[in-house]
Design an enzyme around this catalytic site. Structure first.
Site, short mmCIF file in Angstrom:
data_model
loop_
_atom_site.label_atom_id
_atom_site.label_comp_id
_atom_site.label_asym_id
_atom_site.label_seq_id
_atom_site.Cartn_x
_atom_site.Cartn_y
_atom_site.Cartn_z
N GLN A 105 36.15 54.12 -45.20
CA GLN A 105 35.45 53.97 -46.47
C GLN A 105 35.63 55.19 -47.37
OE1 GLN A 105 31.43 53.19 -45.14
NE2 GLN A 105 31.94 51.15 -44.41
N HIS A 169 30.34 55.47 -44.27
CA HIS A 169 29.02 55.79 -44.84
C HIS A 169 29.01 57.14 -45.55
CE1 HIS A 169 26.71 52.82 -41.99
NE2 HIS A 169 27.78 52.29 -42.55
N GLU A 263 18.71 46.85 -48.64
CA GLU A 263 17.47 47.16 -49.35
C GLU A 263 17.70 47.53 -50.80
OE1 GLU A 263 15.11 49.20 -45.54
OE2 GLU A 263 15.55 50.40 -47.33
N TYR A 273 12.36 56.88 -46.53
CA TYR A 273 12.62 55.44 -46.62
C TYR A 273 12.93 54.79 -45.27
CZ TYR A 273 11.93 56.03 -51.50
OH TYR A 273 11.32 56.31 -52.72
N TYR A 284 25.53 45.71 -35.21
CA TYR A 284 26.54 44.69 -35.47
C TYR A 284 26.80 43.81 -34.24
CZ TYR A 284 27.34 47.17 -39.81
OH TYR A 284 27.17 47.75 -41.03
#
Length: 394
Positions: A105, A169, A263, A273, A284
């Site tokens: 990513q 991430h 979210e 949070y 997963y």
């Protein structure tokens, strides 16, 4: 994927439960009649909007920044920024960008212009920096040349201090606030998810920075041993969306959950949070992360998705070009192949609507331009950027 002939549908006004089910100056001139147009199917055009190609040929376009000249900068995850001139239908390479780790990513992420760009021409680019064995999310600041084609004197003003050995991430989303401070969302590094509960590192945080990369004096943890001075909030998984509602002074944040548990949150300083102590998702492979969905001192999302839609950005709609959507949130989705509208009434969630559904397109970004049009990018090689326009009257 055959973008020019994409069979995409714009749904009407079918509203779903607010937390129902569901990671995996201007803008360029409008395209002419030969451009790709994604239209509603018969009987489903009452919402009245279509996707019209604004420019083409982008490899995993991640971020957009709209320039005062009416053009835009496009950051591509593959490690390139392109300038789309007013009226152009493709982008020209911008040189001088930083070397990046293009893996998983990682790569170039979001791009933003300085609130005082017209006088200083500063541009900010988030990206993955380092090697596969040691890397982090970084933030570059550079002056954009007068012809918009070169980053001059680029410098990293911030590099996340906690290194990782994964290529997942990174977060990277950017948002300037009215006080000219800059929010930078960061991911938990995937395998380091427990560290999202430790604000003494940078995993799973939203950072609030001055334009030189330093911590503002009024950040919630400045001078405390509890957290890094730059931390604004923590307990996030992978921050992908940041948006601001000026009318209510509200910051909205979206993040990927694991398998389920995506979210949207209302972001406030110093708050936790919850990830991974509480979550509405599972691993997963289906194994349990935690049985807790609530805990004292941990915030609840205003919207959650189970199963995941992978919300890859959010936009708060202010434009009167979309009267039915004003005051709502749009989120691009990498899973579910749609733009999801969250219907808000004075900040309260009333329901949701799926827009522009198709057979497999991954939407990376939806963003409102200064001229009021909404733009959409596709997460793929050689993909167009689309503008959301009204369906012409028949």
């Amino acid at each position: 994927m055959k973008h020019a002939a994409l069979a995409m549908t714009l749904l009407g006004s079918t509203m779903l439960a607010a937390c129902g089910s569901g990671e995996t100056g201007g803008a360029p001139a409008q395209s002419d009649e030969t451009a790709s147009v994604i239209t509603p199917s018969a009987g489903e055009a009452k919402a009245g909007y279509q996707l019209v190609e604004a420019a083409s040929g982008f490899d995993f376009a991640w971020g957009l920044a709209f320039l005062p000249d009416g053009g835009m900068l496009v950051s591509e995850r593959e490690g390139q920024v392109r300038y789309v001139a007013p009226g152009a239908t493709s982008g020209a390479d911008v040189s001088g960008g930083p070397e990046t780790l293009v893996a998983g990513q990682g790569g170039y992420l979001d791009i933003a212009i300085d609130p005082e760009f017209e006088s200083n021409r500063f541009v900010y680019l988030s990206y993955s920096k380092g090697t596969k064995s040691e890397n982090a999310t970084a933030l570059m600041k550079a002056r954009l040349s007068e012809d918009n084609l070169t980053f001059e004197n680029p410098v990293d003003i911030y590099v996340a201090p906690t290194k990782r050995a994964t290529s997942a991430h990174y977060g990277g989303r950017l948002l300037f606030l009215p006080d000219n401070t800059l929010l930078l969302g960061l991911g938990d590094g995937f395998r380091y998810m427990d560290e999202a509960q430790n604000p003494q590192n940078s995993h799973g945080t939203v950072m609030r920075l001055n334009r030189d990369g330093s911590a503002p004096d009024d950040n919630p943890f400045v001078g405390s041993d509890e957290a890094l001075d730059t931390v604004y909030s923590f307990g996030h998984r992978n921050v992908q969306g940041l948006a601001y509602d000026a009318a209510t002074d509200t910051i909205y944040e979206s993040e990927h959950g694991p398998k389920g548990g995506d979210e949207i949150n209302i972001l406030e300083p110093s708050l936790n949070y919850g990830w991974p102590t509480i979550t509405y998702g599972v691993n997963y492979d289906g194994s349990i992360i935690t049985t807790q969905t609530e805990a004292p001192g941990m915030e609840q999302p205003i919207v959650k998705w189970v199963p995941s839609i992978a919300p890859s950005s959010i936009a708060f709609v202010t434009s009167d070009r979309y009267p039915d959507w004003q005051g709502d949130i749009l989120t691009s989705a990498l899973a579910g192949s749609k733009i999801q509208r969250v219907d808000l009434d004075k900040g309260r969630v009333r329901g949701e609507e799926a827009l522009f559904t198709d057979e497999g397109v991954r939407f990376r970004l939806v963003k409102e331009a200064p001229d009021g049009f909404l733009y959409v990018t596709i997460d793929d090689f050689d993909a167009p950027i689309y503008r959301i326009e009204p369906v012409p009257a028949s």
